[in-house]
Design an enzyme around this catalytic site. Structure first.
Site, mmCIF file in Angstrom:
data_model
loop_
_atom_site.group_PDB
_atom_site.id
_atom_site.type_symbol
_atom_site.label_atom_id
_atom_site.label_comp_id
_atom_site.label_asym_id
_atom_site.label_seq_id
_atom_site.Cartn_x
_atom_site.Cartn_y
_atom_site.Cartn_z
ATOM 1 N N ASP A 88 47.706 39.401 37.261
ATOM 2 C CA ASP A 88 46.624 38.657 37.628
ATOM 3 C C ASP A 88 45.992 39.503 38.722
ATOM 4 O OD1 ASP A 88 47.880 36.623 36.404
ATOM 5 O OD2 ASP A 88 48.049 35.251 38.130
ATOM 6 N N HIS A 145 53.673 43.369 34.584
ATOM 7 C CA HIS A 145 54.047 43.335 33.375
ATOM 8 C C HIS A 145 53.591 44.267 32.553
ATOM 9 C CE1 HIS A 145 56.056 39.078 33.940
ATOM 10 N NE2 HIS A 145 55.154 39.229 35.132
ATOM 11 N N SER A 248 48.210 45.252 45.985
ATOM 12 C CA SER A 248 47.583 46.752 45.917
ATOM 13 C C SER A 248 46.773 46.557 44.497
ATOM 14 C CB SER A 248 48.558 47.659 46.181
ATOM 15 O OG SER A 248 48.086 49.040 46.427
#
Length: 288
Positions: A88, A145, A248
């Site tokens: 995200d 992921h 980050s």
């Protein structure tokens, strides 16, 4: 105020000490005080806790537990695509690598060799390839992921600076992502090699992978390189590969002519884990 002036105080800050201190605070278990800080953070940054596996702020013993909270089942369905968004966040930049030059922001480029800790042999696999730089803001889900299935071959920890990685800093600090501390994860996929680089930043307490745990604690002043035998670490598309303890940026590299990006992608566009990132173009697989 220009971006260069805006980031000037960051050159003066004791970033390493500040990050170490904040990392310790984030890991502290302080009961009701921890819960109060978490509630403040949720309100300050607009965190959507309905997507969390456990939406109760009081359920998290430390701020780090809250920050790396898992999503509830089904919150991020995977698109039918060869490559999916691994996080995200928001798209910082993406596109073609011009020989070995990666576009950071207007007036700023850096090399794949610098990003990969000076390993030119590894970097040559991505000459004229493609890159994507994805920024995770404080409000985002902070697990990372796999964009596609892959077999881990190497992991490299590159020590460095700890500048912020927000858009203003990306415009104001030359070679930002090749200057900051980072963890380079090298995979072989069906389409050939690809790299996921987890970039540290100010107050990012640590970076962790699912196969190693926390990589950058303590922070030695030398590059460390791990090699993995074939089949030791194999991850499927959408599986978790790592996480940031405070957020980050992730930079990904792909070989030449392998990836056709989603036509809807654009710099600064918000993205979500599992959305379509692109499809396989055509390339000859080559192992790293």
């Amino acid at each position: 105020m220009s971006d260069r002036l805006a980031v000037l105080p960051q050159y003066l800050l004791p970033k390493q000490r500040l990050t170490l201190f904040m990392g310790r605070l984030a890991g502290a278990r302080a009961g009701s005080l921890t819960t109060a800080v978490i509630r403040w953070f949720i309100a300050r940054y607009g965190v959507d806790m309905s997507e969390a596996e456990n939406p109760d702020p009081a359920a998290y013993a430390s701020f780090n537990e809250f920050f790396t909270r898992p999503l509830r089942a089904g919150a991020r369905p995977l698109a039918q695509a060869d490559f999916i968004c691994p996080v995200d966040g928001a798209i910082s930049q993406f596109g073609a690598i011009e020989r070995d030059q990666i576009f950071q922001a207007k007036g700023h480029r850096y090399t794949t060799t610098a990003l990969l800790g000076g390993d030119r042999e590894l970097a040559t696999h991505f000459d004229h390839g493609h890159f994507a730089t994805l920024y995770l803001s404080p409000r985002d889900y902070h697990r990372i992921h796999m964009p596609c299935a892959g077999r881990l071959t190497r992991m490299i920890h590159v020590p460095g600076e700890l500048f912020s990685v927000n858009p203003t800093t990306a415009r104001g600090v030359p070679g930002l992502f090749a200057r900051n501390e980072r963890v380079v994860c090298v995979f072989d996929g069906e389409h050939g090699p690809f790299v996921m680089v987890l970039v540290g930043a100010t107050i990012v307490g640590s970076m962790a992978t699912v196969w190693h745990g926390v990589v950058n604690s303590p922070r030695p002043g030398m590059i460390r390189d791990w090699r993995y035998p074939e089949g030791q670490v194999v991850l499927g598309q959408g599986e978790e590969m790592g996480r940031f303890l405070l957020g980050s940026t992730v930079v990904m590299l792909f070989p030449q002519d392998c990836l056709r990006f989603n036509a809807e992608w654009a710099p600064e566009k918000a993205i979500r884990l599992g959305e379509k990132m692109g499809d396989l173009f055509s390339c000859t697989p080559q192992a790293v």
